[in-house]
Design a protein around this motif. Sequence first.
Motif, mmCIF file in Angstrom:
data_model
loop_
_atom_site.group_PDB
_atom_site.id
_atom_site.type_symbol
_atom_site.label_atom_id
_atom_site.label_comp_id
_atom_site.label_asym_id
_atom_site.label_seq_id
_atom_site.Cartn_x
_atom_site.Cartn_y
_atom_site.Cartn_z
ATOM 1 N N ALA A 112 0.839 -1.200 0.000
ATOM 2 C CA ALA A 112 0.000 0.000 0.000
ATOM 3 C C ALA A 112 0.875 1.253 0.000
ATOM 4 N N ALA A 113 1.898 1.265 0.833
ATOM 5 C CA ALA A 113 2.797 2.421 0.895
ATOM 6 C C ALA A 113 3.526 2.614 -0.435
ATOM 7 N N GLN A 114 3.984 1.519 -1.041
ATOM 8 C CA GLN A 114 4.664 1.600 -2.333
ATOM 9 C C GLN A 114 3.752 2.180 -3.403
ATOM 10 N N ALA A 115 2.468 1.914 -3.277
ATOM 11 C CA ALA A 115 1.490 2.425 -4.246
ATOM 12 C C ALA A 115 1.079 3.869 -3.932
ATOM 13 N N GLY A 116 1.681 4.455 -2.899
ATOM 14 C CA GLY A 116 1.400 5.841 -2.554
ATOM 15 C C GLY A 116 0.291 6.026 -1.543
#
Length: 146
Positions: A112-116
């Motif tokens: 989720a964090a990698q996807a912003g």
Amino acid sequence: MPYQAHELRGSYQGTDYLFLWVGENLGSRDQTDTVLATYQRTADRIHKAGGRYVLVLVPSKYRVMYPLCTWPDGSTLRDTDQHLSPLRDGLAKWANDKGLPCLDLTLPMQKAAQAGNVPYFAQDTHPNGAGHQLMTEQLATFLKSL
């Protein structure tokens, strides 16, 4: 020596993130055995009463964000061995050894964090609304699979 606030910050996608539960702020690094003994007593009571014990691992903000952040020059937060508690891995191994269902939310929260869609508040250690929503969805899917 206590950490200074500037030493506990990393940056991701133009936002500064504060990390508090790292290094010396983790408490005893030897806490795994005590925690496992407590969880075992709890699992035993639940099983004795006819229930089913499952373990859900909610990762620290640092565990989720460290591979994504850039760190200031000289930051000790670059040293993950110094700042990641062994508790998560000990708990996962314990659950596996006992045959207990275990949901580790680390990877979904990292994705989720990698996807912003960072699942934590920038200046707080707790999950934000997006983080709670993600955890709820993951937990619902996990429980249905049981």
